[in-house]
Design a protein around this motif. Sequence first.
Motif, PDB file in Angstrom:
ATOM      1  N   LYS A 144      31.812 -20.639  -1.904  1.00 21.23           N
ATOM      2  CA  LYS A 144      31.981 -19.555  -0.936  1.00 21.23           C
ATOM      3  C   LYS A 144      30.860 -19.625   0.082  1.00 21.23           C
ATOM      4  O   LYS A 144      29.691 -19.506  -0.259  1.00 21.23           O
ATOM      5  N   PRO A 145      31.183 -19.843   1.366  1.00 23.30           N
ATOM      6  CA  PRO A 145      30.137 -19.961   2.388  1.00 23.30           C
ATOM      7  C   PRO A 145      29.270 -18.708   2.452  1.00 23.30           C
ATOM      8  O   PRO A 145      29.728 -17.592   2.195  1.00 23.30           O
ATOM      9  N   ILE A 146      28.001 -18.908   2.792  1.00 23.51           N
ATOM     10  CA  ILE A 146      27.062 -17.798   2.902  1.00 23.51           C
ATOM     11  C   ILE A 146      27.223 -17.132   4.258  1.00 23.51           C
ATOM     12  O   ILE A 146      27.242 -17.807   5.299  1.00 23.51           O
ATOM     13  N   ASP A 147      27.356 -15.809   4.245  1.00 25.55           N
ATOM     14  CA  ASP A 147      27.429 -15.032   5.484  1.00 25.55           C
ATOM     15  C   ASP A 147      25.996 -14.742   5.928  1.00 25.55           C
ATOM     16  O   ASP A 147      25.318 -13.903   5.346  1.00 25.55           O
ATOM     17  N   HIS A 148      25.513 -15.443   6.947  1.00 25.41           N
ATOM     18  CA  HIS A 148      24.119 -15.304   7.363  1.00 25.41           C
ATOM     19  C   HIS A 148      23.838 -13.957   8.032  1.00 25.41           C
ATOM     20  O   HIS A 148      22.681 -13.603   8.230  1.00 25.41           O
ATOM     21  N   ARG A 149      24.885 -13.222   8.370  1.00 22.19           N
ATOM     22  CA  ARG A 149      24.666 -11.864   8.884  1.00 22.19           C
ATOM     23  C   ARG A 149      24.354 -10.898   7.750  1.00 22.19           C
ATOM     24  O   ARG A 149      23.750  -9.855   7.959  1.00 22.19           O
ATOM     25  N   ASN A 150      24.769 -11.258   6.530  1.00 24.08           N
ATOM     26  CA  ASN A 150      24.493 -10.442   5.350  1.00 24.08           C
ATOM     27  C   ASN A 150      24.259 -11.372   4.162  1.00 24.08           C
ATOM     28  O   ASN A 150      25.022 -11.404   3.195  1.00 24.08           O
ATOM     29  N   PRO A 151      23.173 -12.167   4.213  1.00 23.69           N
ATOM     30  CA  PRO A 151      22.969 -13.194   3.176  1.00 23.69           C
ATOM     31  C   PRO A 151      22.714 -12.635   1.788  1.00 23.69           C
ATOM     32  O   PRO A 151      22.979 -13.299   0.793  1.00 23.69           O
ATOM     33  N   TRP A 152      22.206 -11.400   1.712  1.00 23.57           N
ATOM     34  CA  TRP A 152      21.863 -10.828   0.406  1.00 23.57           C
ATOM     35  C   TRP A 152      23.006  -9.969  -0.147  1.00 23.57           C
ATOM     36  O   TRP A 152      22.860  -9.357  -1.207  1.00 23.57           O
ATOM     37  N   GLN A 153      24.110  -9.929   0.592  1.00 21.29           N
ATOM     38  CA  GLN A 153      25.329  -9.246   0.132  1.00 21.29           C
ATOM     39  C   GLN A 153      25.079  -7.800  -0.275  1.00 21.29           C
ATOM     40  O   GLN A 153      25.553  -7.338  -1.312  1.00 21.29           O
ATOM     41  N   GLY A 154      24.300  -7.107   0.534  1.00 16.21           N
ATOM     42  CA  GLY A 154      24.056  -5.696   0.302  1.00 16.21           C
ATOM     43  C   GLY A 154      23.005  -5.378  -0.728  1.00 16.21           C
ATOM     44  O   GLY A 154      22.719  -4.198  -0.994  1.00 16.21           O
ATOM     45  N   ARG A 155      22.386  -6.396  -1.345  1.00 15.22           N
ATOM     46  CA  ARG A 155      21.362  -6.148  -2.367  1.00 15.22           C
ATOM     47  C   ARG A 155      20.052  -5.720  -1.712  1.00 15.22           C
ATOM     48  O   ARG A 155      19.692  -6.182  -0.635  1.00 15.22           O
ATOM     49  N   ASP A 156      19.319  -4.849  -2.397  1.00 12.41           N
ATOM     50  CA  ASP A 156      18.012  -4.399  -1.906  1.00 12.41           C
ATOM     51  C   ASP A 156      16.908  -5.380  -2.280  1.00 12.41           C
ATOM     52  O   ASP A 156      15.889  -5.464  -1.594  1.00 12.41           O
ATOM     53  N   ARG A 157      17.110  -6.106  -3.401  1.00 15.69           N
ATOM     54  CA  ARG A 157      16.066  -6.991  -3.895  1.00 15.69           C
ATOM     55  C   ARG A 157      16.634  -8.353  -4.248  1.00 15.69           C
ATOM     56  O   ARG A 157      17.802  -8.478  -4.630  1.00 15.69           O
ATOM     57  N   LEU A 158      15.774  -9.351  -4.140  1.00 16.47           N
ATOM     58  CA  LEU A 158      16.106 -10.715  -4.547  1.00 16.47           C
ATOM     59  C   LEU A 158      15.147 -11.087  -5.670  1.00 16.47           C
ATOM     60  O   LEU A 158      13.924 -10.985  -5.516  1.00 16.47           O
ATOM     61  N   ARG A 390      21.251 -24.721  -0.481  1.00 13.56           N
ATOM     62  CA  ARG A 390      20.557 -25.175   0.721  1.00 13.56           C
ATOM     63  C   ARG A 390      20.909 -24.304   1.925  1.00 13.56           C
ATOM     64  O   ARG A 390      20.063 -24.045   2.778  1.00 13.56           O
ATOM     65  N   ASP A 391      22.148 -23.845   1.983  1.00 14.25           N
ATOM     66  CA  ASP A 391      22.571 -23.011   3.119  1.00 14.25           C
ATOM     67  C   ASP A 391      21.794 -21.703   3.196  1.00 14.25           C
ATOM     68  O   ASP A 391      21.728 -21.080   4.254  1.00 14.25           O
ATOM     69  N   LEU A 392      21.228 -21.277   2.057  1.00 21.30           N
ATOM     70  CA  LEU A 392      20.498 -20.010   2.043  1.00 21.30           C
ATOM     71  C   LEU A 392      19.075 -20.155   2.589  1.00 21.30           C
ATOM     72  O   LEU A 392      18.419 -19.164   2.896  1.00 21.30           O
ATOM     73  N   LEU A 393      18.598 -21.378   2.739  1.00 15.75           N
ATOM     74  CA  LEU A 393      17.218 -21.587   3.157  1.00 15.75           C
ATOM     75  C   LEU A 393      16.928 -21.003   4.534  1.00 15.75           C
ATOM     76  O   LEU A 393      15.825 -20.520   4.786  1.00 15.75           O
ATOM     77  N   GLN A 394      17.899 -21.046   5.443  1.00 15.92           N
ATOM     78  CA  GLN A 394      17.638 -20.518   6.779  1.00 15.92           C
ATOM     79  C   GLN A 394      17.435 -19.005   6.764  1.00 15.92           C
ATOM     80  O   GLN A 394      16.883 -18.436   7.715  1.00 15.92           O
ATOM     81  N   ASP A 395      17.834 -18.343   5.674  1.00 12.87           N
ATOM     82  CA  ASP A 395      17.563 -16.917   5.510  1.00 12.87           C
ATOM     83  C   ASP A 395      16.352 -16.696   4.608  1.00 12.87           C
ATOM     84  O   ASP A 395      15.604 -15.733   4.782  1.00 12.87           O
ATOM     85  N   LEU A 396      16.163 -17.601   3.659  1.00 12.52           N
ATOM     86  CA  LEU A 396      15.078 -17.437   2.687  1.00 12.52           C
ATOM     87  C   LEU A 396      13.712 -17.732   3.292  1.00 12.52           C
ATOM     88  O   LEU A 396      12.719 -17.077   2.960  1.00 12.52           O
TER      89      LEU A 396
END
Length: 486
Positions: A144-158, A390-396
């Motif tokens: 499932k592709p990562i939505d970079h507008r909402n990469p954390w999917q509504g979560r408050d914490r990682l 890897r796709d999450l790195l641009q947000d991480l």
Amino acid sequence: MRRWTAPSVIGWTLASVVVPGIVHLRAGRKRTGMIMMGIFGVLLIGAVIALINRNALAGLLLDPTWLAVLTGLCVAAGLAWAGVVISSYIVLRPARLGKWGQLGTATVAGVLAVTVALPFGLAATTARTSDDAIGSVFKSSPSKPIDHRNPWQGRDRLNIALLGGDGAASRKGVSIRTDSINVVSIDVRTGNSVVLALPREMENAPFAPGSALARRFPPPKNFYLPPAQGRGSADLLNAVWAYADTHPEVAGHSPERAPEAVKGTLGQILGLKIDYYMLVNMWGVARLIDALGGVTINVEQDVCYGVGRSDGGVVKAGTRTLDGNEALWYGRARDHPGSTCAGADNHTRMLRQQCVMSAMLNQLNPGNVLLKFNALAKAAKETFRTDIPRDLLQDLVPLAQQVKGAKVAKMNFVPPAYNPAYPDYPRIRKAVRAAIARSGKVVRAQAATPSPTSTPTTTRSPRRIAQQSDRLDTLDSACAPAKKKT
């Protein structure tokens, strides 16, 4: 047309390096000169914008597509700039000079063209090396592709598990033991974080409900790892990875069964959902430290390692720059009865390892990384393992930059406040909730009114920190060199 002298040809050719197009304007090629200067101006504005948004750009450039684009742009820019230098030299009509003037100016122009192209070639090579290193560490994009507008999917914490494994080359056939176990919980809005450190010898760790391991070992019963596979690890927390890895008939046949077992177990202990993990091969860290040129640490007293072995030695007390082998043993040395210098119990070893990692991070400045990038990239491929896409790195990466400027606190679940042989897991989960709630309110120092849940950060002894394990501290290196008073 004006007749140029050799010094003026050299001078104007040098000027073309700084301001492309200026020579063409001077030589009457106004249209060409204006086009060159316009392109240069646009690129300069783009560089300023990139510098302002460098955190977001850094994350974006970890994407393989953008890295490929960057590589191509670097090659094209290097050739174009070298072409500008040669073109500027030709416009100055060096053929009108004498024999020696032509030879001298041509040599200068050639050297300049190569010189301006070299940094772009280095950048292109670095981009390719980076792409290779990142691709070897980080997994491919999820289904499932990562939505970079909402990469954390509504979560408050990682929540990310940071594990240190003892994957030494000499331990072939024996699965990894996670001897360093930390979880960092990050507020994705503010970057405020809490680092939760667990002792490796914590017993009877609960498995995730519904998991194969939980069905095989329901509470209060727990697993046992034979000494041949874990060197007497029994049911300790650091053996969960090894047990899941060596027992696919229990843990399942997924290639990720070991990290998933550890993530599920840590989630049960801390009352958190562990999103990702990062495993660091502690022996690979030694290679990273050597690539950095060593790390500077304040060693509080002589530390013996490998007592009775041919490769043993002593890490001398004082502020010293340790190589990879010394830094590794500083973090791993145990107590040796009868020895004339210090070793460490498990809890002090855990804190020393935190010190080494903190010292490494402090020395990973841009200049150091660029100068030693190839060596670091090669060592990184042998050191890290993770399930972070890897796709999450641009947000991480921007989030990590935010964490560096935010409040980071730590909590160590070690004696005397916590007994790893008889862990009170409800109490640990309650302490985690309280630590996360307090993380936004941690102050720099409370020397005047210390409380049971917060302490000043001036402590520099790992042993003294171990005695304050039930408190929440701001995160700094206990063995960092003391700063000089100004």
